[in-house]
Design an enzyme around this catalytic site. Structure first.
Site, PDB file in Angstrom:
ATOM      1  N   CYS A  90      62.659 -96.797  27.557  1.00  0.00           N
ATOM      2  CA  CYS A  90      61.245 -96.440  27.622  1.00  0.00           C
ATOM      3  C   CYS A  90      60.939 -95.184  26.795  1.00  0.00           C
ATOM      4  O   CYS A  90      61.310 -95.097  25.632  1.00  0.00           O
ATOM      5  CB  CYS A  90      60.851 -96.296  29.090  1.00  0.00           C
ATOM      6  SG  CYS A  90      59.086 -96.444  29.417  1.00  0.00           S
ATOM      7  N   HIS A  91      60.298 -94.177  27.402  1.00  0.00           N
ATOM      8  CA  HIS A  91      59.995 -92.946  26.675  1.00  0.00           C
ATOM      9  C   HIS A  91      61.241 -92.109  26.377  1.00  0.00           C
ATOM     10  O   HIS A  91      61.183 -91.160  25.590  1.00  0.00           O
ATOM     11  CB  HIS A  91      58.991 -92.096  27.467  1.00  0.00           C
ATOM     12  CG  HIS A  91      57.615 -92.690  27.508  1.00  0.00           C
ATOM     13  ND1 HIS A  91      57.209 -93.518  28.530  1.00  0.00           N
ATOM     14  CD2 HIS A  91      56.572 -92.608  26.648  1.00  0.00           C
ATOM     15  CE1 HIS A  91      55.962 -93.905  28.302  1.00  0.00           C
ATOM     16  NE2 HIS A  91      55.549 -93.374  27.173  1.00  0.00           N
TER      17      HIS A  91
ATOM     18  N   GLU B 102      51.276 -98.175  26.110  1.00  0.00           N
ATOM     19  CA  GLU B 102      50.551 -96.902  26.316  1.00  0.00           C
ATOM     20  C   GLU B 102      49.075 -97.173  26.609  1.00  0.00           C
ATOM     21  O   GLU B 102      48.471 -96.525  27.468  1.00  0.00           O
ATOM     22  CB  GLU B 102      50.664 -95.995  25.093  1.00  0.00           C
ATOM     23  CG  GLU B 102      52.036 -95.414  24.832  1.00  0.00           C
ATOM     24  CD  GLU B 102      52.465 -94.341  25.821  1.00  0.00           C
ATOM     25  OE1 GLU B 102      51.813 -94.165  26.866  1.00  0.00           O
ATOM     26  OE2 GLU B 102      53.470 -93.682  25.544  1.00  0.00           O
TER      27      GLU B 102
END
Length: 225
Positions: free
Chosen positions: A133-134, A164
């Protein structure tokens, strides 16, 4: 046996706002549980060490396994309360490093030179650099000894622009993962929003979103068992 180093954020708010963020809980617990079930130990580190905040939104997307792992004294103490500092880490002890997500990592992962050096040392020792993910933010600025970005020329995934937008955070994040990866010469790959997806390119293993930590762990285990 060597262990896997799990990297967590210390950031409590979206920068410039009062909105809380932090670690996306399942991205730590599901990965750690899968690795430990295979008989491999884990340690937890964060840029500052100590306290690791939880993204409150992540608590809405739990399941029984996430909650059981979250409730263990080991996770609460070693991950959320007393995470290690980078200067307490010996890279030789680890077969892989894994960067968790949660939006907070977008502020404290990219420019942390100590974590970058740990990751590069693990990689240079024949180990694996992984994220979900991030957490891809932690990979962005790792450079090899020749000054080349580690992700250059590699297929990489992470939280997508579409995800997002769905999450309602496109306007507050400091960068978009696809653009950041491509700026450094990486090849950003993706599948449908919020579906499990993980890929491997050489010794880089990355997952797209919060549904992918176990997929990242399984790919890693295929290489180290």
């Amino acid at each position: 046996m060597k262990k896997v180093l799990i990297v967590l954020t210390n950031v409590t708010r979206y920068q410039g706002t009062n909105d809380p963020t932090g670690l996306w809980l399942g991205e730590a617990t599901e990965f750690a549980e899968t690795i430990q079930e295979a008989g491999i130990g884990v340690d937890y580190v964060s840029p500052k060490g100590g306290f690791v905040p939880l993204d409150p939104r992540s608590m809405k997307y739990t399941n029984e396994s996430i909650m059981k792992f979250y409730e263990t004294a080991d996770f609460q103490k070693r991950a959320l309360t007393n995470s290690l500092r980078p200067n307490e880490i010996n890279p030789d002890d680890y077969l892989a490093i894994y960067y968790t997500g949660g939006h907070g990592v977008m502020w404290d992962f990219p420019n942390d030179r100590s974590l970058q050096q740990i990751a590069l040392s693990i990689y240079d020792n024949g180990g694996y650099v992984t994220s979900v993910c991030h957490g891809v933010a932690g990979l962005l600025n790792i450079k090899d000894d020749a000054g080349r970005y580690l992700i250059a020329g590699k297929s990489i995934t992470g939280f997508t622009t579409a995800e997002e937008i769905i999450a309602g955070k496109k306007s507050v994040v400091p960068f978009l993962n696809k653009q950041a990866v491509e700026k450094r010469g990486g090849k950003f790959k993706k599948k449908r929003a919020y579906k499990e997806y993980a890929i491997q390119d050489d010794r880089l293993i990355t997952g797209q979103n919060p549904f992918s930590p176990r997929a990242v762990a399984r790919l890693l285990l295929e290489n180290v068992r």
